[in-house]
Design an enzyme around this catalytic site. Structure first.
Site, PDB file in Angstrom:
ATOM      1  N   GLN A 240      38.173  47.937  -1.753  1.00 48.14           N
ATOM      2  CA  GLN A 240      38.869  48.470  -2.929  1.00 48.14           C
ATOM      3  C   GLN A 240      37.961  48.417  -4.160  1.00 48.14           C
ATOM      4  O   GLN A 240      38.007  49.303  -5.019  1.00 48.14           O
ATOM      5  CB  GLN A 240      40.160  47.646  -3.164  1.00 48.14           C
ATOM      6  CG  GLN A 240      41.228  48.371  -3.942  1.00 48.14           C
ATOM      7  CD  GLN A 240      41.799  49.576  -3.210  1.00 48.14           C
ATOM      8  OE1 GLN A 240      41.758  49.645  -1.992  1.00 48.14           O
ATOM      9  NE2 GLN A 240      42.305  50.548  -3.958  1.00 48.14           N
TER      10      GLN A 240
ATOM     11  N   GLU B 155      44.251  59.439  -7.049  1.00 41.37           N
ATOM     12  CA  GLU B 155      44.693  58.062  -7.261  1.00 41.37           C
ATOM     13  C   GLU B 155      43.505  57.114  -7.043  1.00 41.37           C
ATOM     14  O   GLU B 155      42.843  57.186  -6.013  1.00 41.37           O
ATOM     15  CB  GLU B 155      45.807  57.705  -6.265  1.00 41.37           C
ATOM     16  CG  GLU B 155      46.350  56.303  -6.470  1.00 41.37           C
ATOM     17  CD  GLU B 155      47.437  55.924  -5.470  1.00 41.37           C
ATOM     18  OE1 GLU B 155      47.200  56.053  -4.255  1.00 41.37           O
ATOM     19  OE2 GLU B 155      48.530  55.504  -5.904  1.00 41.37           O
TER      20      GLU B 155
ATOM     21  N   VAL C 288      48.358  58.217   4.717  1.00 43.54           N
ATOM     22  CA  VAL C 288      49.041  57.709   5.915  1.00 43.54           C
ATOM     23  C   VAL C 288      50.460  58.286   6.004  1.00 43.54           C
ATOM     24  O   VAL C 288      50.937  58.631   7.086  1.00 43.54           O
ATOM     25  CB  VAL C 288      49.052  56.158   5.939  1.00 43.54           C
ATOM     26  CG1 VAL C 288      49.895  55.642   7.091  1.00 43.54           C
ATOM     27  CG2 VAL C 288      47.630  55.626   6.042  1.00 43.54           C
ATOM     28  N   GLY C 289      51.117  58.436   4.864  1.00 49.77           N
ATOM     29  CA  GLY C 289      52.473  59.019   4.868  1.00 49.77           C
ATOM     30  C   GLY C 289      52.483  60.408   5.504  1.00 49.77           C
ATOM     31  O   GLY C 289      53.370  60.725   6.315  1.00 49.77           O
TER      32      GLY C 289
ATOM     33  N   GLU D 122      57.482  56.714   0.494  1.00 48.69           N
ATOM     34  CA  GLU D 122      57.221  56.345  -0.910  1.00 48.69           C
ATOM     35  C   GLU D 122      55.710  56.221  -1.033  1.00 48.69           C
ATOM     36  O   GLU D 122      55.121  55.279  -0.499  1.00 48.69           O
ATOM     37  CB  GLU D 122      57.892  55.012  -1.258  1.00 48.69           C
ATOM     38  CG  GLU D 122      59.399  54.977  -1.054  1.00 48.69           C
ATOM     39  CD  GLU D 122      60.159  55.837  -2.042  1.00 48.69           C
ATOM     40  OE1 GLU D 122      59.586  56.249  -3.065  1.00 48.69           O
ATOM     41  OE2 GLU D 122      61.342  56.117  -1.781  1.00 48.69           O
TER      42      GLU D 122
ATOM     43  N   LYS E  61      57.121  46.016   9.679  1.00 49.77           N
ATOM     44  CA  LYS E  61      55.672  45.909   9.941  1.00 49.77           C
ATOM     45  C   LYS E  61      55.013  45.800   8.565  1.00 49.77           C
ATOM     46  O   LYS E  61      54.841  46.785   7.864  1.00 49.77           O
ATOM     47  CB  LYS E  61      55.205  47.176  10.669  1.00 49.77           C
ATOM     48  CG  LYS E  61      53.956  47.062  11.510  1.00 49.77           C
ATOM     49  CD  LYS E  61      52.675  46.646  10.863  1.00 49.77           C
ATOM     50  CE  LYS E  61      51.968  47.578   9.947  1.00 49.77           C
ATOM     51  NZ  LYS E  61      50.827  46.897   9.256  1.00 49.77           N
TER      52      LYS E  61
ATOM     53  N   CYS F  49      51.624  51.690  -7.481  1.00 50.04           N
ATOM     54  CA  CYS F  49      51.837  53.133  -7.303  1.00 50.04           C
ATOM     55  C   CYS F  49      52.194  53.784  -8.636  1.00 50.04           C
ATOM     56  O   CYS F  49      51.892  54.948  -8.868  1.00 50.04           O
ATOM     57  CB  CYS F  49      52.927  53.383  -6.277  1.00 50.04           C
ATOM     58  SG  CYS F  49      54.481  52.577  -6.678  1.00 50.04           S
TER      59      CYS F  49
HETATM   60  P1  NAP Z   1      48.336  52.268   3.440  1.00 49.06           P
HETATM   61  O1  NAP Z   1      46.925  52.074   3.836  1.00 49.06           O
HETATM   62  O2  NAP Z   1      48.921  53.616   3.588  1.00 49.06           O
HETATM   63  O3  NAP Z   1      49.163  51.197   4.302  1.00 49.06           O
HETATM   64  C1  NAP Z   1      50.553  51.031   4.136  1.00 49.06           C
HETATM   65  C2  NAP Z   1      51.145  50.464   5.414  1.00 49.06           C
HETATM   66  O4  NAP Z   1      50.973  51.427   6.460  1.00 49.06           O
HETATM   67  C3  NAP Z   1      50.465  49.183   5.910  1.00 49.06           C
HETATM   68  O5  NAP Z   1      51.435  48.346   6.490  1.00 49.06           O
HETATM   69  C4  NAP Z   1      49.502  49.713   6.961  1.00 49.06           C
HETATM   70  O6  NAP Z   1      49.140  48.749   7.927  1.00 49.06           O
HETATM   71  C5  NAP Z   1      50.349  50.813   7.570  1.00 49.06           C
HETATM   72  N1  NAP Z   1      49.584  51.847   8.283  1.00 49.06           N
HETATM   73  C6  NAP Z   1      48.300  52.226   8.074  1.00 49.06           C
HETATM   74  N2  NAP Z   1      47.969  53.221   8.941  1.00 49.06           N
HETATM   75  C7  NAP Z   1      49.078  53.464   9.700  1.00 49.06           C
HETATM   76  C8  NAP Z   1      49.375  54.371  10.767  1.00 49.06           C
HETATM   77  N3  NAP Z   1      48.474  55.243  11.212  1.00 49.06           N
HETATM   78  N4  NAP Z   1      50.608  54.342  11.312  1.00 49.06           N
HETATM   79  C9  NAP Z   1      51.548  53.486  10.846  1.00 49.06           C
HETATM   80  N5  NAP Z   1      51.322  52.593   9.858  1.00 49.06           N
HETATM   81  C10 NAP Z   1      50.109  52.598   9.272  1.00 49.06           C
HETATM   82  O7  NAP Z   1      48.604  51.832   1.937  1.00 49.06           O
HETATM   83  P2  NAP Z   1      48.160  50.504   1.215  1.00 49.06           P
HETATM   84  O8  NAP Z   1      46.697  50.587   0.965  1.00 49.06           O
HETATM   85  O9  NAP Z   1      48.697  49.317   1.939  1.00 49.06           O
HETATM   86  O10 NAP Z   1      48.981  50.612  -0.149  1.00 49.06           O
HETATM   87  C11 NAP Z   1      48.539  51.297  -1.254  1.00 49.06           C
HETATM   88  C12 NAP Z   1      49.184  52.669  -1.340  1.00 49.06           C
HETATM   89  O11 NAP Z   1      50.593  52.550  -1.330  1.00 49.06           O
HETATM   90  C13 NAP Z   1      48.853  53.393  -2.636  1.00 49.06           C
HETATM   91  O12 NAP Z   1      48.578  54.738  -2.369  1.00 49.06           O
HETATM   92  C14 NAP Z   1      50.134  53.256  -3.456  1.00 49.06           C
HETATM   93  O13 NAP Z   1      50.305  54.254  -4.449  1.00 49.06           O
HETATM   94  C15 NAP Z   1      51.163  53.319  -2.390  1.00 49.06           C
HETATM   95  N6  NAP Z   1      52.429  52.705  -2.834  1.00 49.06           N
HETATM   96  C16 NAP Z   1      53.500  53.509  -3.113  1.00 49.06           C
HETATM   97  C17 NAP Z   1      54.687  52.946  -3.595  1.00 49.06           C
HETATM   98  C18 NAP Z   1      55.881  53.799  -3.922  1.00 49.06           C
HETATM   99  O14 NAP Z   1      56.970  53.259  -4.011  1.00 49.06           O
HETATM  100  N7  NAP Z   1      55.724  55.096  -4.111  1.00 49.06           N
HETATM  101  C19 NAP Z   1      54.779  51.564  -3.773  1.00 49.06           C
HETATM  102  C20 NAP Z   1      53.671  50.785  -3.474  1.00 49.06           C
HETATM  103  C21 NAP Z   1      52.501  51.362  -2.991  1.00 49.06           C
HETATM  104  P3  NAP Z   1      47.752  47.931   7.780  1.00 49.06           P
HETATM  105  O15 NAP Z   1      47.875  47.138   6.538  1.00 49.06           O
HETATM  106  O16 NAP Z   1      47.723  47.120   9.007  1.00 49.06           O
HETATM  107  O17 NAP Z   1      46.674  48.963   7.702  1.00 49.06           O
END
Ligand code: NAP
Length: 473
Positions: free
Chosen positions: A325, A375, A226-227, A244, A169, A278
């Site tokens: 953003q 962050e 979300v995690g 992650e 997804k 990240c």
């Molecule tokens: P996000 O809003 O948490 O979304 C990540 C993924 O989760 C997307 O596919 C999103 O779908 C999905 N999602 C959102 N709400 C959900 C729910 N309730 N249930 C299941 N899935 C759900 O994060 P983002 O804004 O895309 O990415 C930025 C974040 O990712 C930052 O905090 C960054 O630090 C972190 N990140 C961490 C790493 C690492 O390896 N540690 C690497 C890259 C990024 P939709 O897009 O459809 O909302």
């Protein structure tokens, strides 16, 4: 560009569509399907149907398939680069780097079938014992928009090698890159149901996948918020979970550091992807005696960044992913300056079209300010001054995150001592916090993740389970 979901072996439209925008211009550049609940149910059923046959395939056969995927990705590299760059807002040179990383990931796991070997143990009591590595079962992979090719690759390649059916997804902002990658996997000959693409909203489609009773594992890369929600949703069920998550990464600069070199890597790691990584360096913790000199060296380099659309080869910093953003970043900077920080560079929204924020350097930041703790996920670097390395360490560790940190010093014994006390999953000495590459195990501590590593052979642990078989003749 219009893409479809891959469910079972069929490319299908969704119940509705997701509009995909180019953040450089705000223009609509594509449409992706939003899966229906029936699509999700069919994908789960298809994964269940292929599970046994896929697990029984010889590891060497799956290994060859993973290598063919690398070849297929290589063949469509230009298409992947331009799609990723446009929908993900990454300048072309960064997009090339990320697509190459994704290809390398498949090549790497395409040579790792040996990691699936079991071992003979403890013979001599009338029994012979052996361990076997089996695929974990159906895996749900949920990925973010800021690494649209590399993040899916890190999940798809080891799952394929392990023989675990995987349902991807992707983020709703970047489904086009994901669709091209899954197309390459299908064209390489992956069996129907082994790798599926189910695009759609995180809350509905992601939520439905994670709630399904017949999944064995969830690998999620995204925000800590979300995690944590997913972990709560999965509590009470023994579904293996890899998270992650976000970071608040610091570069510690001691007074004996090569300040020019430190400034170079700090600026590269702070403003690549416009700070939307990240592992982006978002705090500089510098010894007071060299703070002025380091800040000048940083400002000199930040002043040379070229902000612009991603398809211009001269661009070194692209847009933010969307208007939200930009507004979130502006909010962080405005609150920081209201609390007493000084924006010595940038600190403003740039005119459109497109979603741009100026590369920003904040000085006078104190450890208790929001900007030093949360962050931002934008092009903002906060400079904090400290008296000595003990204070530097305290400030570095004083956040809920524990993803990446860097230490800049010429004294490697000091670096060694600090690296042992930094509470992060990744520590770089005289290098950048961002850009950790294969085959190194990657993952954060504290609220940055579950410390189940991605990259490297460690990743195979997540996608497999160990069975003990005892033989008596
Ligand atoms: P996000 O809003 O948490 O979304 C990540 C993924 O989760 C997307 O596919 C999103 O779908 C999905 N999602 C959102 N709400 C959900 C729910 N309730 N249930 C299941 N899935 C759900 O994060 P983002 O804004 O895309 O990415 C930025 C974040 O990712 C930052 O905090 C960054 O630090 C972190 N990140 C961490 C790493 C690492 O390896 N540690 C690497 C890259 C990024 P939709 O897009 O459809 O909302």
């Amino acid at each position: 560009m219009r893409v479809q979901n891959l469910i079972g072996g069929d490319w299908v439209d969704g119940a509705s569509t997701i509009d995909v925008e180019d953040p450089s211009t705000g223009e609509l550049i594509g449409r992706a399907p939003a899966a229906s609940p029936e699509d999700v149910a069919r994908a789960l059923a298809a994964a269940g149907s292929v599970r046994q046959a896929w697990a029984s395939a010889a590891p060497a056969e799956r290994e060859r398939l993973v290598r063919r995927v690398a070849d297929e990705l290589e063949r469509r590299r230009d298409d992947l680069v331009s799609t990723l760059s446009r929908e993900g807002g990454r300048p072309l040179r960064e997009a090339r780097g990320e697509v190459d990383k994704a290809i390398t990931t498949f090549r790497y796991y395409g040579g790792l079938a040996g990691s699936l070997d079991g071992r003979a143990v403890g013979a001599g009591t009338g029994y012979r014992h052996e361990t076997r590595r089996e695929p974990i079962g159906t895996v749900v992979a949920i990925t973010p928009w800021n690494v649209p090719a590399a993040s899916p690759a890190r999940k798809l390649a080891p799952a394929m090698l392990a023989g675990a059916p995987i349902i991807l997804k992707p983020a709703s902002a970047t489904p086009l890159t994901a669709a091209l990658m899954v197309q390459a996997i299908a064209d390489a000959g992956a069996p129907a149901g082994a790798v599926q693409l189910v695009a759609g909203s995180g809350r509905t489609v992601g939520g439905a996948l994670v709630s399904a009773s017949d999944i064995a594992a969830v690998t999620f890369t995204g925000s800590t918020e979300v995690g944590l929600q997913l972990q709560a949703q999965l509590s009470g069920r023994l579904v293996r979970t890899q998270l992650e998550l976000g970071g608040k990464n610091a570069a510690i600069v001691l007074e004996d550091a090569d300040l020019g070199r430190a400034a170079e890597v700090i600026v590269a790691a702070a403003y690549a992807s416009a700070g939307q990584q990240c592992t982006a360096t978002s705090r500089v913790i510098v010894q007071r005696s060299v703070a002025g000199e380091l800040t000048d060296a940083i400002l000199d380099r930040v002043g040379r960044l070229v902000v612009g659309p991603t398809d211009d080869e001269a661009t070194t910093m692209g847009p933010l992913i969307d208007r939200a953003q930009v507004e979130a970043t502006a909010g962080f900077v405005d609150r920081a300056t209201a609390q007493g920080a000084a924006a010595v560079h940038g600190g403003k929204v740039l005119p459109g079209p497109g979603h741009y924020y100026a590369p920003t350097v904040l000085t006078g930041v104190k450890p208790d300010m929001e900007i030093a703790r949360e962050e931002v996920f934008g092009p903002v670097l906060a400079v904090l001054e400290v008296d000595d390395e003990d204070e530097a360490l305290r400030v570095c560790n004083d956040t809920v995150y524990g993803l990446a940190a860097a230490i800049h010093t010429r004294d490697l014994a000091r670096a060694q001592a600090l690296s042992e006390r930094i509470d992060c999953g990744v520590v770089a000495v005289n290098g950048p916090t961002a850009g950790i590459d294969l085959p190194l195990p990657f993952g954060g501590f504290k609220l940055s993740g579950t410390a189940t590593k991605e990259h490297g052979p460690e990743s195979m642990e997540f996608f497999t389970r160990t069975k003990l078989v005892s033989w008596r003749s």
